[in-house]
Each structure stands twice: as C-alpha cells, then as structure tokens.
Design a protein around this motif. Structure first.
Motif, short mmCIF file in Angstrom:
data_model
loop_
_atom_site.label_atom_id
_atom_site.label_comp_id
_atom_site.label_asym_id
_atom_site.label_seq_id
_atom_site.Cartn_x
_atom_site.Cartn_y
_atom_site.Cartn_z
N PRO A 91 45.51 39.59 32.92
CA PRO A 91 44.11 40.01 32.76
C PRO A 91 43.61 40.75 34.01
N MET A 92 44.53 41.50 34.64
CA MET A 92 44.22 42.12 35.91
C MET A 92 43.07 43.11 35.83
N GLY A 93 42.97 43.83 34.70
CA GLY A 93 41.90 44.80 34.56
C GLY A 93 40.53 44.19 34.75
N ALA A 94 40.28 43.08 34.03
CA ALA A 94 38.99 42.40 34.15
C ALA A 94 38.78 41.86 35.55
N LYS A 95 39.86 41.34 36.16
CA LYS A 95 39.75 40.79 37.51
C LYS A 95 39.41 41.88 38.52
N LEU A 96 40.05 43.03 38.41
CA LEU A 96 39.79 44.15 39.33
C LEU A 96 38.37 44.67 39.18
N ILE A 97 37.90 44.76 37.95
CA ILE A 97 36.53 45.23 37.70
C ILE A 97 35.53 44.26 38.32
N CYS A 98 35.79 42.96 38.17
CA CYS A 98 34.91 41.95 38.75
C CYS A 98 34.90 42.05 40.27
N THR A 99 36.08 42.23 40.88
CA THR A 99 36.18 42.35 42.33
C THR A 99 35.43 43.57 42.83
N ALA A 100 35.59 44.70 42.14
CA ALA A 100 34.89 45.93 42.53
C ALA A 100 33.38 45.76 42.41
N TYR A 101 32.95 45.02 41.39
CA TYR A 101 31.52 44.76 41.21
C TYR A 101 30.98 43.89 42.35
N GLU A 102 31.73 42.86 42.72
CA GLU A 102 31.31 41.98 43.81
C GLU A 102 31.27 42.72 45.14
N ASN A 103 32.14 43.72 45.31
CA ASN A 103 32.16 44.52 46.54
C ASN A 103 31.10 45.61 46.55
N GLY A 104 30.35 45.74 45.46
CA GLY A 104 29.33 46.78 45.38
C GLY A 104 29.90 48.16 45.12
N GLN A 105 31.13 48.22 44.60
CA GLN A 105 31.79 49.51 44.37
C GLN A 105 31.53 50.05 42.97
N VAL A 106 31.13 49.21 42.04
CA VAL A 106 30.74 49.65 40.69
C VAL A 106 29.52 48.86 40.27
N ASP A 107 28.71 49.45 39.37
CA ASP A 107 27.59 48.71 38.81
C ASP A 107 27.97 48.20 37.43
N LYS A 108 27.04 47.56 36.74
CA LYS A 108 27.35 46.94 35.46
C LYS A 108 27.75 47.97 34.41
N ASN A 109 27.05 49.12 34.38
CA ASN A 109 27.37 50.16 33.41
C ASN A 109 28.79 50.68 33.61
N ASP A 110 29.16 50.90 34.88
CA ASP A 110 30.52 51.34 35.18
C ASP A 110 31.54 50.29 34.76
N ALA A 111 31.20 49.03 34.98
CA ALA A 111 32.12 47.94 34.64
C ALA A 111 32.42 47.92 33.14
N VAL A 112 31.40 48.10 32.31
CA VAL A 112 31.59 48.09 30.86
C VAL A 112 32.44 49.29 30.43
N ARG A 113 32.20 50.44 31.05
CA ARG A 113 33.00 51.62 30.73
C ARG A 113 34.46 51.42 31.13
N LEU A 114 34.67 50.88 32.33
CA LEU A 114 36.03 50.65 32.81
C LEU A 114 36.76 49.65 31.92
N LEU A 115 36.05 48.67 31.43
CA LEU A 115 36.65 47.63 30.60
C LEU A 115 37.24 48.20 29.32
#
Length: 285
Positions: free
Chosen positions: A58-82
C-alpha cells in the motif's frame, strides 16, 4: 504470508521511500510539469508515482500521506494522486502472481503492464481543476531532527498495521469458507447469471475481493485457461481488495478522504485494467 513474504519485502521499501519523500528536491522538473498538464497535480506527482510502481501496495497511500504531513501536497492533490498512484508492484505481480501462481512470466508481465497503463488512464478521470505549479513549488518543508530513526519507526508501525489487516482478512475468508458462506454466495451468483460450472472461479474472485493474494492462490488451482486466470488476476490486483482498501484508508486517515471516493477510483481502475488485459491476452498469450 506476512512474516515470510510481506515483512522482508515491504519494510526496506517503506524506510527508503519515507526518506526519499522527506528529502525530495523542492523545484519542479520537466517530468513534474508534464504530469501537471495531464493530471493537474503538483511537483510531487512524478516521484510518488514512480515509487508506488516500484514498491506496490500500500505504498502509494503511505507516500501520499507522508507528503501531506510534510506539507508537500494538499488534500486535493492527495485525492488526485490516489487515483493513479495506488497499484501493485513488479515483485508481487511478476514474481508471486506470474511465476509462482500462474507459472508464466509472460502472464505476469501482461498483468504488470496492464495495471500501470490502467492506473495512468484512471488518473485522467479524476484530475479535477488545474493546479498552478508555481504556487506550490516553494512550500516550506518541516524536516525532523533525525529522518532515519523517524523513518524506521514509522515504517515498522506501518508494516505491523499491514500485517494486522492481512491476518484479519485471511481469518475472515477461512471463517466464511468453513461456514459455507462463500459456496452459497458463489452458487447464487452462478445461478442468477447462468454461470453453471464456474463456481470455483467465482469463489476465487470472492476471496480475491477480500484479499488478493488468497484469491489469486485459489484461482491458480482452478481448471480454466491461462488467459482467463490472467484477466481475473489482473482485475483483482487493480481493484486491490478490501484488505488493501482498509490499509490505504488507515494511512490516509489524516486526510479525511471519503471511502466512497477511493472505492470509485479503484472500481474504474479495475474496469480499465480488465479491458486492457483482455486485449493484451488476445494478442500475446
């Protein structure tokens, strides 16, 4: 399954990718700009997609979450990346599914190519409004004092969580089989859709919708053609199963992503993958 296969293969990827995402360069490169035009995502899309392809669920979801916590993506970007960064990796698809279960490296390669293409196409349908790459390429990142130790600790907890979901999924499947529920459901489906003689295939699909490894293992001993096995296995992998779905949701908990959004994304990805795999099997298998 978890102790001998998932833990030794997934933990190193969790640690390494966690470190890479934490120290990724801030400026967008040419590939990021290309991804921005297609998927309307910011500069993190390329590295998250590539690491997701290499590492798998499930690395994709984990990476997106990590990037979000680091302030590198916002919620809209996270949903698109997912929508296009949630897929299985080559080690599982070619090694485990292709060679071990289907006894065909060619079938494994067809499944791998189909899943990558399907994820890329799927992302186009969920790209939303265009993101201005320039507004987000200088976001300040919050580095920890010890990236390595934090990455190891976070990865260990994540792998233990994955193990919990795998154990629970296998337990549910065994209970359903012992109670005869899967047989009852598969017989009903075969009767309604006139699939007499295909009960074993339907049963393996039901198991695969809960946990893909178990479902594909059951499918491998069913008496049907390699093409049918390849198409079904590829579709199950694209969907991910309930086990992967719950793992991803647990990682994305901080983003408050609605389960129905992710479910819709995985369903469309599975349908696209089914069509692509069918075409490739007709040509190459």
């Amino acid at each position: 399954i978890w102790g001998l296969k998932v833990l030794p293969s997934l933990l190193p990827f969790f640690i390494i990718t966690r470190i890479i995402v934490s120290i990724v360069p801030m400026r967008a490169n040419k590939m990021d700009k290309f991804m921005n035009k297609i998927y309307h995502t910011n500069y993190m899309s390329t590295i998250i997609f590539l690491l997701s392809v290499i590492s798998g669920y499930p690395m994709g979801a984990k990476l997106i979450c990590t990037a979000y916590e680091n302030g590198q993506v916002d919620k809209n970007d996270a949903v698109r990346l997912l929508s296009f960064c949630s897929l299985s990796g080559p080690m599982f698809i070619v090694g485990t599914v292709g060679i071990r279960f289907l006894f065909s490296q060619k079938a494994g390669l067809i499944i791998l190519i189909s899943n990558i293409i399907a994820s890329l196409i799927n992302g186009v349908f969920y790209r939303g409004e265009k993101t201005d790459l320039r507004k987000i390429e200088y976001i300040k990142k919050n580095f920890t004092s010890n990236i390595l130790s934090d990455s190891i600790y976070d990865s260990l907890i994540s792998v233990l969580m994955v193990g919990g979901y795998i154990v629970l999924s296998f337990l549910i499947i065994d209970v359903m089989k012992n109670l005869g529920l899967i047989d009852i459901i598969s017989k009903t489906i075969c009767s309604v859709f006139n699939l007499i003689g295909n009960q074993d295939i339907v049963s393996s699909i039901l198991s695969g919708t809960i946990e893909i490894t178990r479902g594909i293992a059951d499918l491998s001993i069913v008496n049907c053609s390699l093409s049918i096995k390849t198409i079904i296995a590829s579709t199950l992998i694209a969907f991910g199963g309930i086990c992967i779905f719950l793992q991803s949701l647990s990682f994305l908990n901080k983003l408050n992503v609605k389960p129905k959004i992710m479910l819709k994304q995985k369903l469309t990805q599975a349908i696209i993958c089914l069509m692509i795999t069918s075409i490739l099997c007709a040509i190459f298998l």
